[in-house]
Scaffold this active site. Sequence first.
Site, PDB file in Angstrom:
ATOM      1  N   LYS A  38       0.842  -1.201   0.000  1.00 17.48           N
ATOM      2  CA  LYS A  38       0.000   0.000   0.000  1.00 17.48           C
ATOM      3  C   LYS A  38       0.882   1.258   0.000  1.00 17.48           C
ATOM      4  O   LYS A  38       2.094   1.166   0.257  1.00 17.48           O
ATOM      5  CB  LYS A  38      -0.905  -0.018   1.227  1.00 17.48           C
ATOM      6  CG  LYS A  38      -0.163  -0.018   2.557  1.00 17.48           C
ATOM      7  CD  LYS A  38      -1.094  -0.333   3.731  1.00 17.48           C
ATOM      8  CE  LYS A  38      -0.330  -0.363   5.040  1.00 17.48           C
ATOM      9  NZ  LYS A  38      -1.157  -0.890   6.142  1.00 17.48           N
ATOM     10  N   TYR A 263      13.112  31.570   5.828  1.00 18.59           N
ATOM     11  CA  TYR A 263      11.841  32.234   6.125  1.00 18.59           C
ATOM     12  C   TYR A 263      11.714  32.547   7.612  1.00 18.59           C
ATOM     13  O   TYR A 263      12.118  31.741   8.452  1.00 18.59           O
ATOM     14  CB  TYR A 263      10.666  31.324   5.749  1.00 18.59           C
ATOM     15  CG  TYR A 263      10.368  31.286   4.276  1.00 18.59           C
ATOM     16  CD1 TYR A 263      10.269  32.452   3.508  1.00 18.59           C
ATOM     17  CD2 TYR A 263      10.145  30.060   3.637  1.00 18.59           C
ATOM     18  CE1 TYR A 263       9.971  32.385   2.150  1.00 18.59           C
ATOM     19  CE2 TYR A 263       9.842  29.996   2.286  1.00 18.59           C
ATOM     20  CZ  TYR A 263       9.761  31.164   1.553  1.00 18.59           C
ATOM     21  OH  TYR A 263       9.463  31.114   0.223  1.00 18.59           O
TER      22      TYR A 263
HETATM   23  C1  LIG Z   1      -0.386  -1.833   6.899  1.00 20.22           C
HETATM   24  C2  LIG Z   1      -0.906  -3.113   7.368  1.00 20.22           C
HETATM   25  C3  LIG Z   1      -0.061  -4.234   7.507  1.00 20.22           C
HETATM   26  C4  LIG Z   1       1.444  -4.154   7.368  1.00 20.22           C
HETATM   27  O1  LIG Z   1       2.023  -3.816   8.607  1.00 20.22           O
HETATM   28  P1  LIG Z   1       3.600  -3.728   8.801  1.00 20.22           P
HETATM   29  O2  LIG Z   1       3.776  -3.322  10.212  1.00 20.22           O
HETATM   30  O3  LIG Z   1       4.071  -2.681   7.846  1.00 20.22           O
HETATM   31  O4  LIG Z   1       4.159  -5.065   8.458  1.00 20.22           O
HETATM   32  C5  LIG Z   1      -0.633  -5.462   7.817  1.00 20.22           C
HETATM   33  N1  LIG Z   1      -1.970  -5.565   8.004  1.00 20.22           N
HETATM   34  C6  LIG Z   1      -2.804  -4.501   7.908  1.00 20.22           C
HETATM   35  C7  LIG Z   1      -4.261  -4.700   8.162  1.00 20.22           C
HETATM   36  C8  LIG Z   1      -2.304  -3.252   7.611  1.00 20.22           C
HETATM   37  O5  LIG Z   1      -3.134  -2.195   7.551  1.00 20.22           O
END
Ligand SMILES: *Cc1c(COP(=O)(O)O)cnc(C)c1O
Length: 367
Positions: A38, A263
Site C-alpha cells: 500500500k 523564512y
Molecule cells: C499496513 C498493514 C499491515 C502491514 O504492517 P507492517 O507493520 O508494515 O508489516 C498489515 N496488516 C494490515 C491490516 C495493515 O493495515
Amino acid sequence: MTNIQETTLEISLPALTNNYKFLRSKLQETTKLMAVVKAYAYGSEPAQVASFLENLGVDYFAVAYTDEGITLRKAGVTKPILVLHPLPVHFKKIIDYKLEPSIYSSYVLNAFLKAAEKEHEYPVHLKFNTGLNRLGFTLDEVDAITDTLSENKELKIASIFSHLGASEDLSEKEFTLKQIHTFKKIAEKLLSKLTYKPMLHILNTSGILNYAAIAEFDMVRSGIGLYGFGNDVRFNKHLTPVISLKSVISQIHHISANESIGYNKGHIAKTNMKTATIPIGHADGIGRQYGKGKAFLTVNGVKCPIIGNVCMDMLMIDVSNVDCNEGDEVLVFGEHPTASEFAATAGTISYELITAISQRVKRKIIL
Ligand SMILES: *Cc1c(COP(=O)(O)O)cnc(C)c1O
C-alpha cells in the site's frame, strides 16, 4: 564517485531480496506470505516492487485502497490482491480488476453482495476487530455473517483476519495475546459453520518477529519488514533499508554572524558560517518538523544539521565543518542514518517518513 545530480529516491532490489529471505526464514515453509504494498509500496515504487516480489515468490499482495490494486493489475501482477480498506463506491472496479475486498461490516457486506450478484464464489476476506477498534466485525456478528453467506453463493470467504495494535511493543504482550485469543475464538466459531476452510492471518511484520511461534496461522502480512525495518534494533541488523533518499548541494553561502537564514529568520548565525541549500523541502516529504536543528543531512561523511525552517522546495544545512562544493551529493537517509533514525529526530516513525516521500521525487531502481 557519485552519479546523483538531483533529489533521488533509490530503491534497492538486493535489499528487498535480503529482507524477504529473512522474513521467510522466520516462518514455516507452508505459511503464505502476503506482501503489503500500500501507499506506493511504502513510498517506493509499487509496480516494480510488486512485480519483483511476485518473482521472489510472494503468495499474496495487500493494498489499502482500490486504485492501488488497479495499479498493480495494470503492471501485470497476477497473484491475488487484497484491498484492505475498500469502500462501496469502488466495488464495481474491485470486481472488474479481480481484486479481493476486505469485508469489515454488515454495511460493506451487503453492498458487496449487491455488486457481486452475478458472481459465483467471489473471494472475499472477513476482517475482525480484536482490540484495535479501527475496522472489523466483532465476535457477536459471526452468526449474522454466516446466515447471510449461507444464503448466498455469490461470495466465498478466502480468509478471516485481524490486525494487531501493538505487536512491536513487548510491554503490551498481554494485550497482544488477548487479541490473538479473541481471534482464535472468532475463527473457531466461524469455521464450525462452514463446509470449507478459509485461511487465517493476524501477524504484521512485528507480529512475525515476536509472535510467529503462536500465531502464524496460514498466512502473514508484511509491509515495513520487507522495506527494511523491524521496529526493534534486534531485528534491524538482519534487515537492509530498501530506500535511500539522496540529493545534491545546489548553492553554498558564506553567512556573517547575526545574519538570518530562511523564512521568518528561522536561524540567526551566531558566528560566521557556511550553509548549503538542498533541493528538497516539505513538498517532497521532509516536513518542517525536521527543521531548526532537529535532523541532519550527511555531506561527505559529516553530519550537517538542517537550519531554520524547511521550505516547500528546499532546505538549508550548516556545512561550516565540512569540505564540500556545489554539486556534491547529500544523503538524507539510507543505511546510515536509516529512515527510522531520521524520523526519530522529529519524534515520528519510519512508516510516516517513507510513505510521505512525494511523487515528484525521482525514483531509481538499483538492481
Ligand atoms: C499496513 C498493514 C499491515 C502491514 O504492517 P507492517 O507493520 O508494515 O508489516 C498489515 N496488516 C494490515 C491490516 C495493515 O493495515
